[in-house]
Design an enzyme around this catalytic site. Structure first.
Site: not given
Ligand code: DOR
Ligand code: ZN
Length: 346
Positions: A137, A248, A252, A175, A14, A220, A16-18, A264, A42, A100
């Protein structure tokens, strides 16, 4: 005392690579330690079709520095309009490894998520036939439900009915943060697994809120009270095959985190493995680290474990970088709040 630890190369189930400049900055941090990752969809706009997943995969591979190997395992963002045939075809090709499910409004960029769960029945039925996992999620978004209860309520109100209505659907509760979630997965039979993050094994809600607010610990699902962290630790270190690592890691910029309404996400890609080694060692479970980071995930996803290995070395505590620079601004690396004795050898 063990001084080195050689494991099959881990995967991150899991991540997030953006995209764009952020992708370029964070991708090497994952590729350095992990062979593969389930890549979250996302983005803005979200990755909802096979064509978008193929294009995103290409952008990831193009951003990978020379000499690094990494396999992005793509996911589709489930909406009420997702076409079951598009999903089935992408799964057949091996392009997409999971779908997802974000309840609408649950987290970062989840506005296109699902409101009416009856609308996704046809996709879920197709996925149950093909064995494609649904990554969930697991939080309700109902304003009346306290944020610390949203996972437990989701299990009873949404996930359990959904699984009963779709026998054979393979689910990853992403998560997991509660004892209720751990019990649900452990008792839930072969078709349900859970990912656990490194940060939820380290922090409880006091770490976020007691003695000052710590935005870099806000993610989150939000970390719960200590009894829940203990349940997660027990599950992760137990060797149980249906619990495995999904970091996860969610970068940011500091500007986005340190704001009146901060985002988050914990950015753990650079130090997730040293943190896990420390946590497993303290729990007397170093011999089960490989199952958690390298074996259980591939088994559930029906992929072979990696052939290559990595070696962790125990030494004097070495602090990694506190932040990484990106063209969008600095991104702070998760601080576990204790010294890290283990490092991954180059
Ligand atoms: O903390 C989180 N950040 N929880 C998520 O479910 C999404 C993620 C994000 O994409 O920043
Ligand atoms: Zn996530």
């Amino acid at each position: 005392m063990t001084e080195t630890l050689t494991l099959r190369r881990p995967d991150d189930w899991h991540l997030h690579l953006r995209d764009g400049a952020m992708l370029a900055a964070v991708l090497p941090e994952s590729a350095r330690h992990f062979a593969r990752a389930i890549v979250m969809p996302n983005l803005v706009p979200p990755v909802t079709t096979a064509a978008q997943a193929a294009a995103y995969r290409r952008r990831i591979l193009d951003a990978l520095p020379e000499g690094m190997a990494f396999e992005p395992l793509m996911t589709l963002y489930l909406t009420e309009d997702t076409d079951p045939e598009d999903v089935a075809a992408a799964a057949r090709e091996g392009l997409v490894r999971a779908v997802k499910l974000y309840p609408a409004g649950a987290t970062t960029n989840s506005a296109s998520g699902v409101r009416d769960f009856s609308r996704i029945r046809p996709v879920l039925e197709r996925m149950a036939e093909t064995g494609l996992p649904l990554c969930v999620h697991g939080e309700v978004t109902d304003e009346e439900v306290d944020i610390f209860d949203r996972e437990a309520v989701f299990l009873a109100r949404v996930l359990d009915p959904l699984r009963r209505a779709t026998p054979g659907l393979r689910v990853v509760l992403e998560h997991v943060t509660t004892a209720e979630g751990v019990d649900y997965v452990r008792d839930g039979g072969k078709d349900i697994a859970a990912t656990i993050t490194a940060h939820h094994l380290v922090i409880n809600r006091n770490h976020i809120l007691a003695g000052g607010i710590r935005p870099h610990y806000y993610c989150l699902p939000v970390a719960k009270r200590e009894t829940h962290r203990a349940a997660l630790l027990e599950a992760a270190t137990s060797g149980h095959p249906r619990f495995f690592l999904g970091t996860d890691s969610a970068p940011h910029t500091d500007a986005a985190k340190l704001a009146p309404c901060g985002c988050a996400g914990c950015f753990t890609a650079p130090n997730a493995l040293p943190i896990l080694a420390e946590v497993f060692e303290r729990a007397g479970a170093l011999d089960r680290l490989e199952a958690f980071v390298s074996l259980n995930g591939p088994a559930f996803y029906r992929l072979p474990p990696n052939e290559e290995t990595i070696t962790l070395r125990r030494g004097t505590p070495a602090a990694g970088p506190a932040r990484i620079d990106t063209a969008e601004g600095p991104v702070t690396v998760f601080d576990p709040g204790f010294p890290l004795h283990w490092s991954v050898t180059p």
